[in-house]
Enzyme design. Sequence first.
Site, PDB file in Angstrom:
ATOM      1  CG  ASN A   9       4.813  -0.502   0.858  1.00 41.59           C
ATOM      2  OD1 ASN A   9       5.113   0.408   0.981  1.00 41.59           O
ATOM      3  ND2 ASN A   9       3.677  -0.628   0.539  1.00 41.59           N
ATOM      4  CD1 TRP A  10       9.876  -0.368   4.840  1.00 37.26           C
ATOM      5  CD2 TRP A  10      11.503   1.295   5.401  1.00 37.26           C
ATOM      6  NE1 TRP A  10      10.955  -0.840   4.644  1.00 37.26           N
ATOM      7  CE2 TRP A  10      12.284   0.317   5.530  1.00 37.26           C
ATOM      8  CE3 TRP A  10      11.873   2.408   5.250  1.00 37.26           C
ATOM      9  CZ2 TRP A  10      13.889  -0.042   5.550  1.00 37.26           C
ATOM     10  CZ3 TRP A  10      13.313   2.406   5.797  1.00 37.26           C
ATOM     11  CH2 TRP A  10      14.404   1.252   5.458  1.00 37.26           C
ATOM     12  CE  LYS A  11       1.863  -1.099   3.733  1.00 31.48           C
ATOM     13  NZ  LYS A  11       0.209  -1.716   4.037  1.00 31.48           N
ATOM     14  CG  HIS A  98      -0.129  -0.782  -1.625  1.00 33.50           C
ATOM     15  ND1 HIS A  98      -1.173  -0.434  -0.654  1.00 33.50           N
ATOM     16  CD2 HIS A  98       0.597  -1.443  -1.568  1.00 33.50           C
ATOM     17  CE1 HIS A  98      -0.739  -1.474   0.150  1.00 33.50           C
ATOM     18  NE2 HIS A  98      -0.008  -1.842  -0.414  1.00 33.50           N
ATOM     19  CD  GLU A 100      -2.088   1.105   2.678  1.00 27.20           C
ATOM     20  OE1 GLU A 100      -1.539   0.761   2.220  1.00 27.20           O
ATOM     21  OE2 GLU A 100      -1.766  -0.721   2.937  1.00 27.20           O
ATOM     22  CD  GLU A 170       0.515  -6.350  -2.307  1.00 29.13           C
ATOM     23  OE1 GLU A 170       1.366  -6.093  -0.464  1.00 29.13           O
ATOM     24  OE2 GLU A 170       0.272  -5.007  -1.586  1.00 29.13           O
ATOM     25  N   GLY A 176      -2.173  -5.843   6.083  1.00 26.18           N
ATOM     26  CA  GLY A 176      -2.427  -5.691   6.872  1.00 26.18           C
ATOM     27  C   GLY A 176      -3.297  -6.128   8.653  1.00 26.18           C
ATOM     28  CB  SER A 216      -1.110 -11.510   6.583  1.00 22.10           C
ATOM     29  OG  SER A 216      -1.565  -9.661   6.538  1.00 22.10           O
ATOM     30  N   GLY A 237       4.458  -5.503   3.495  1.00 24.47           N
ATOM     31  CA  GLY A 237       4.453  -4.602   4.540  1.00 24.47           C
ATOM     32  C   GLY A 237       5.036  -4.538   5.858  1.00 24.47           C
ATOM     33  N   GLY A 238       3.420  -5.086   7.353  1.00 22.69           N
ATOM     34  CA  GLY A 238       4.795  -4.614   8.512  1.00 22.69           C
ATOM     35  C   GLY A 238       5.308  -5.595   9.063  1.00 22.69           C
TER      36      GLY A 238
HETATM   37  C1  PEP Z   1       1.335  -4.175   1.986  1.00 20.17           C
HETATM   38  O1  PEP Z   1       0.787  -3.152   1.963  1.00 20.17           O
HETATM   39  O2  PEP Z   1       1.643  -4.380   0.428  1.00 20.17           O
HETATM   40  C2  PEP Z   1       2.000  -5.716   2.705  1.00 20.17           C
HETATM   41  C3  PEP Z   1       1.883  -6.361   2.051  1.00 20.17           C
HETATM   42  O3  PEP Z   1       0.747  -5.082   4.111  1.00 20.17           O
HETATM   43  P1  PEP Z   1       1.336  -6.468   5.131  1.00 20.17           P
HETATM   44  O4  PEP Z   1       2.286  -7.207   5.053  1.00 20.17           O
HETATM   45  O5  PEP Z   1       1.290  -5.467   6.505  1.00 20.17           O
HETATM   46  O6  PEP Z   1       0.223  -7.002   4.894  1.00 20.17           O
END
Ligand code: PEP
Length: 253
Positions: A9-11, A98, A100, A170, A176, A216, A237-238
């Site tokens: 997920n590049w956000k 998600h 967010e 999640e 994050g 994470s 994500g990251g």
């Molecule tokens: C996400 O937002 O879907 C996610 C898993 O982010 P991160 O891996 O950065 O925690």
Amino acid sequence: MRKKIVAGNWKMNKTAEEALSLVSEIDNMVKDEVSGEVAVVVAPPFPFLQSVGKLVQGNDKMHLAAQNVSEHESGAYTGEVSAAMLKSVGVEYVIIGHSERRLYHHEDAQTLYQKMKATIAHGMKPIFCCGEPLEERDADRHFEYVGKQLHDSLSYLSNEEFDQVVIAYEPIWAIGTGRTASSQQAQEMHEYIREQLSRMFDAEAAYNCSILYGGSCNPKNAQELFSQADVDGGLIGGASLKSRDFTDVIKSI
Ligand code: PEP
């Protein structure tokens, strides 16, 4: 057979040029290094879906996802993107619910249900996100919280519609933050999710549903998380923004 999936997920990151360079690196690494049955999914921002999609078209391990979709079919909804539009540029998966989007865009359970209906009706697969905030876990109400999220958005789907659904667990406190759920915490919740799904839909469909872990997840912890019986991959994500890290996560499955 349950499908293994690792989705990035590049956000709201990358420019057009950066997006193409990232996906071509991922595409090459996946071609060279990833063997076995894993679906690699990339979810760039809307403006780059078509160009990123074209680049991964020839690689049957790679799939294209959108980060959101409108619940409406078409019409006067300024700024929205419909399921038909996504389908027309080669999108196969849509991330829905998600945390967010729930938090910053106030998406409620009913809206998420409608987004899933629209996604499935247009031949794509929803990746439905669920997960508890820290205060719910601290109060030992995390199972109840996630169970309600599943029930409120999924229970109106038919068995045939549910067959298309992927779940991503999640925990919000892990997104994050660098704080990952332990593999035991992830396994316990994934097992619970599968049990809830088997109450809402037929048992075989619940057994076959891919349940991804997100929060994470990185090359250091992915193998331990992915080794759990009910963890069928990850939503990243990251670590999906760096081709080396993302490929190493994929290789951990
Ligand atoms: C996400 O937002 O879907 C996610 C898993 O982010 P991160 O891996 O950065 O925690």
